[in-house]
Structures are given as structure tokens and as C-alpha cells.
Design an enzyme around this catalytic site. Sequence first.
Site, PDB file in Angstrom:
ATOM      1  N   LYS A  99       6.697  -2.471  -0.073  1.00 44.22           N
ATOM      2  CA  LYS A  99       7.781  -2.270   0.905  1.00 44.22           C
ATOM      3  C   LYS A  99       7.456  -2.907   2.253  1.00 44.22           C
ATOM      4  O   LYS A  99       7.652  -2.318   3.305  1.00 44.22           O
ATOM      5  CB  LYS A  99       8.095  -0.791   1.068  1.00 44.22           C
ATOM      6  CG  LYS A  99       8.625  -0.133  -0.209  1.00 44.22           C
ATOM      7  CD  LYS A  99       9.043   1.305   0.034  1.00 44.22           C
ATOM      8  CE  LYS A  99       9.572   1.949  -1.239  1.00 44.22           C
ATOM      9  NZ  LYS A  99       8.497   2.219  -2.212  1.00 44.22           N
ATOM     10  N   ARG A 100       6.992  -4.146   2.228  1.00 40.30           N
ATOM     11  CA  ARG A 100       6.670  -4.853   3.456  1.00 40.30           C
ATOM     12  C   ARG A 100       7.928  -5.482   4.062  1.00 40.30           C
ATOM     13  O   ARG A 100       8.894  -5.780   3.367  1.00 40.30           O
ATOM     14  CB  ARG A 100       5.630  -5.937   3.189  1.00 40.30           C
ATOM     15  CG  ARG A 100       4.278  -5.415   2.694  1.00 40.30           C
ATOM     16  CD  ARG A 100       3.641  -4.489   3.732  1.00 40.30           C
ATOM     17  NE  ARG A 100       2.229  -4.305   3.490  1.00 40.30           N
ATOM     18  CZ  ARG A 100       1.676  -3.268   2.868  1.00 40.30           C
ATOM     19  NH1 ARG A 100       2.432  -2.298   2.414  1.00 40.30           N
ATOM     20  NH2 ARG A 100       0.361  -3.191   2.698  1.00 40.30           N
TER      21      ARG A 100
END
Length: 282
Positions: A99-100
Site C-alpha cells: 500500500k505504498r
Amino acid sequence: MGMGISFGDRLYEAMGLYGPVCVGIDPHPALLRDWGLSCSAQGVRDFGLRLIDALGGHVAAVKPQVAFFEEYGSAGVAALEEVIAACRATGTLCIVDAKRGDIGSTMMGYARAFLSDDSALAGDAVTLSPYVGVGALMPALEMAGQSGRGVFVLGLTSNPEGMSIQHCRDEGGESVAAKVMSEVSRKNMDYEFNHSGPFGVVVGATVGSALRQFLVNSSDFSGIFLAPGVGAQGAGSAEVRAVFGKMIDRVLISTSRAVLSAGPSKEALCEAYEKTRSSLSL
């Protein structure tokens, strides 16, 4: 990994072979204790490798949650690298749940970390957050396309807090989630594919009518939907069908506790996976 068949097509094919289920590798402390493992880098390493030993080569994909490895520092990250390598050795598609999301050179750094052939942290796909703008994710999208990998961008998540952002509409009535989905879908058009492009979106299986309400053109989406929320979070086959309707053939269902809570026995994990897959009847 290099160019070749689209990640989306590879995943679509794996879903057809093994069923549309992705098993999360979420070694949170309670599960580690239940499995008789320590809350340590060694514990998360053993947890991940045991799961791959049980299910590798028999599931469409697995999804290691990066946070549960990172919390143990460099040793935890090394453990994650081993788990990703084990997936590769069994031919199992690995979605690295990181989830960057960032901008400029920082986003490029994340792209190199999770999508480059040179990185031990690169699986077959990575999850990204679009709330700095989908356009800011271009370094990752471009690197994924070049390396034959994929990306899943958060769209309509199952947590209630997400509504305050994802459901917001602009002056023209388009929701934030719809805009994200539309932009991701257009990015797929830059690549050749048969069934699904390399870029998908995350849409929770528990969002009810929100997909239809906020994503008017969702049936035209060109990628795969990654759908968490099945099992312990309450969604089953009825809820999945209610959310996705005729798009059901491009839905990869993500489940974790429903399978992981049966461990650590290899046989029990296999039985729990099969029970989960069979119960969905999609």
C-alpha cells in the site's frame, strides 16, 4: 521477469485453474501464538514458509502483508524476501501488500523496491494507495508494465473510514473512487492483454451497493478486482455477487483468517482453503 503475457492475463488464467481465491499471509501476533511461533522475525518467516509449503502451487495467488514483517526491522524484511522467493519457487503468484504511495523520486524508490527485477522484495504485483493522485503512481505503473508485473490500486475499501474520501464527488458528480478506477483502467490501454490488463483495483467485498452507486462505468473496467472482506469480515458468495454482478469472472477474492486460523497443520490449511474456495460457488 521481463515482458511477456500481461500480469492480469496470468492472474486470470491462475484463477481459472485454481479458483478465484487469494490467501493473505498475515502473521499478526495472535496467529503466531496460535501456531506456536514467536512474535519475531523468525516467527513470521516460519509462518510464511509453512503457508507456502502447504498451498504453494495450488492457489491463484498469495498476498503477504508487508507491515507484519516490517515491524521486526531488517530481519523481518529479510524474512519477507524469503517468503516472496518461496512463492516464486512454487510458481505461485505473489501480491506484495505494501500500500505504498508517494510522489517523484520517492515513488520511484518504491517502484524499484517492489517492482524491479533487481529487488528481492519484488513479487508479481504490489498494492498502492492513490491518494497523492493516480498520476503520481506513474513510476510504479511504468515499471510494472516494463517488468511484466502488476499493480492493485486502492479503490473502494471495506473500512468505514474510507467513505469520507472515496465517496466524495466533484462538481460533475464523479466520486473519488470512480475517478481512481477510471484512470487505472485507462492506463491498462497502454498494454496488450486478452482478458485483463496489468493494473487492477481493490474493492472490498463488503461495500454493498457502493460500487454501482459510485462507479457507474465499472463494467468497463479493464483489470482485475482484488476483493478483501470474505470470511472473518463477513462477506460470502452472496455478498460478492451483490457487489460485482456480471463482473464476477474478474474478481480475485482475498481471504486470510478463514484459512490461517486452521494452521499450522499443512493438512488443515489445505482443508480450510478448499472449504473457503468451495463455499464461494462463483
